[in-house]
Design an enzyme around this catalytic site. Structure first.
Site, PDB file in Angstrom:
ATOM      1  N   HIS A 133     -24.399 -17.110  19.107  1.00  0.00           N
ATOM      2  CA  HIS A 133     -24.805 -16.675  20.443  1.00  0.00           C
ATOM      3  C   HIS A 133     -24.256 -17.644  21.505  1.00  0.00           C
ATOM      4  CE1 HIS A 133     -27.873 -15.006  23.335  1.00  0.00           C
ATOM      5  NE2 HIS A 133     -27.727 -16.220  23.844  1.00  0.00           N
ATOM      6  N   GLU A 134     -24.376 -18.921  21.246  1.00  0.00           N
ATOM      7  CA  GLU A 134     -23.889 -19.913  22.217  1.00  0.00           C
ATOM      8  C   GLU A 134     -22.364 -19.847  22.353  1.00  0.00           C
ATOM      9  OE1 GLU A 134     -26.043 -21.328  23.938  1.00  0.00           O
ATOM     10  OE2 GLU A 134     -27.820 -21.043  22.700  1.00  0.00           O
ATOM     11  N   HIS A 137     -21.299 -17.011  24.527  1.00  0.00           N
ATOM     12  CA  HIS A 137     -21.394 -17.273  25.969  1.00  0.00           C
ATOM     13  C   HIS A 137     -20.091 -17.898  26.476  1.00  0.00           C
ATOM     14  CE1 HIS A 137     -25.409 -16.154  27.126  1.00  0.00           C
ATOM     15  NE2 HIS A 137     -26.020 -16.994  26.321  1.00  0.00           N
ATOM     16  N   GLU A 196     -27.011 -12.250  28.054  1.00  0.00           N
ATOM     17  CA  GLU A 196     -27.758 -12.490  26.817  1.00  0.00           C
ATOM     18  C   GLU A 196     -27.443 -11.424  25.776  1.00  0.00           C
ATOM     19  OE1 GLU A 196     -29.318 -15.290  26.087  1.00  0.00           O
ATOM     20  OE2 GLU A 196     -28.322 -15.687  27.981  1.00  0.00           O
TER      21      GLU A 196
HETATM   22 ZN   LIG Z   1     -28.017 -16.943  25.732  1.00  0.00          ZN
END
Ligand SMILES: [Zn+2]
Length: 261
Positions: A133-134, A137, A196
């Site tokens: 997830h990071e 981003h 997100e």
């Molecule tokens: Zn996030």
């Protein structure tokens, strides 16, 4: 996240000024990873400079964990996800010795996990869930996009734009406190929720590419949601993050669409 907002305005402006000599054409650019265009008004150099300063400050302010098991796990998973992402950064993975259930990333591949969140993770696959997830981003250039949205909204380039995900799992109200509430609710938060959800999707792609089990992503977010049940929560419209239900439903849909489950 408060580690990152302590940089004062003068430091920010100095950073921006020194980055301004770099030729840079701001505007809408296509992001091939995301398959959509983004408004980018800040240069990579500007973001990189802010990021480097914020990282150094965080390392000074937080207590870095020397726990061998947690550090080995974070390095092990971090390296695999970094490789799967194809992002050629000078990656660093640091465990902060704090009970906070938090993790965040700074542009350039500087990743912080707090002991508190790592202790809730049952296996490497769940660490890879948040790590993926990071990394997503970063691939999504979300920091540059958020900073650009702030500039366009007349807020100026603040540090809120630089650190991503302070509060991926907890702490949703802080952005609203940093930014003007009207602008925040009207302009920025929908994009943050979008970020997100994008990071969840592409993060799972990295997990799979790195050989982790994407079903653990569902398990992880579902258990986080269960922990929160009964606690007062920020309504989705007032949050920078999607509600648990929205997020889990979107993730499940994506996993099915990609034949991951
Ligand atoms: Zn996030």
């Amino acid at each position: 996240m408060d580690t990152v907002i302590r940089m004062n305005r003068r430091q920010i402006l100095t950073g921006l000024a020194s980055g301004s000599v770099v030729a840079f054409a701001p505007g809408c650019v296509e992001n091939p990873t995301l398959g959509r265009s983004q408004l980018i008004l800040v240069s990579e150099e500007q973001i990189a400079q802010l990021s480097a300063q914020a990282w150094q400050q965080s390392l000074q302010r937080e207590r870095v964990s020397r726990d061998p098991a947690l550090n080995a796990q974070l390095q092990r998973v971090g390296r695999r996800i970094a490789q799967a992402s194809g992002l050629g950064y000078d990656w660093e993975f640091v465990v902060f010795d704090s009970d906070q259930e938090n993790a965040w990333v700074l542009p350039g591949g500087k990743v912080a996990f707090y002991r508190g969140i790592m202790e809730t993770m049952e296996n490497d696959d769940q660490v890879a869930t948040v790590m993926g997830h990071e990394a997503a981003h970063l691939a999504g250039r979300h920091a540059a996009e958020r900073a650009s949205q702030q500039q366009a909204a007349g807020i100026g380039l603040g540090l809120a734009a630089v650190a991503l995900d302070a509060g991926d799992v907890e702490n949703t109200a802080q952005w609203a406190a940093i930014l003007g509430a009207g602008v925040t609710f009207g302009v920025l938060l929908p994009y943050s929720r979008r970020h997100e959800l994008e990071a969840d999707r592409f993060g799972v792609d990295y997990m799979v590419r790195a050989g982790y089990d994407p079903r653990e992503a569902l398990d992880f977010w579902t258990s986080k949601a269960a922990q929160r049940t009964g606690r007062p929560s920020v309504p989705e419209f007032a949050s920078t993050h999607p509600s648990d239900e929205t997020r889990i439903a979107a993730l499940r849909e994506y996993l099915v669409a990609r034949n991951y489950i």
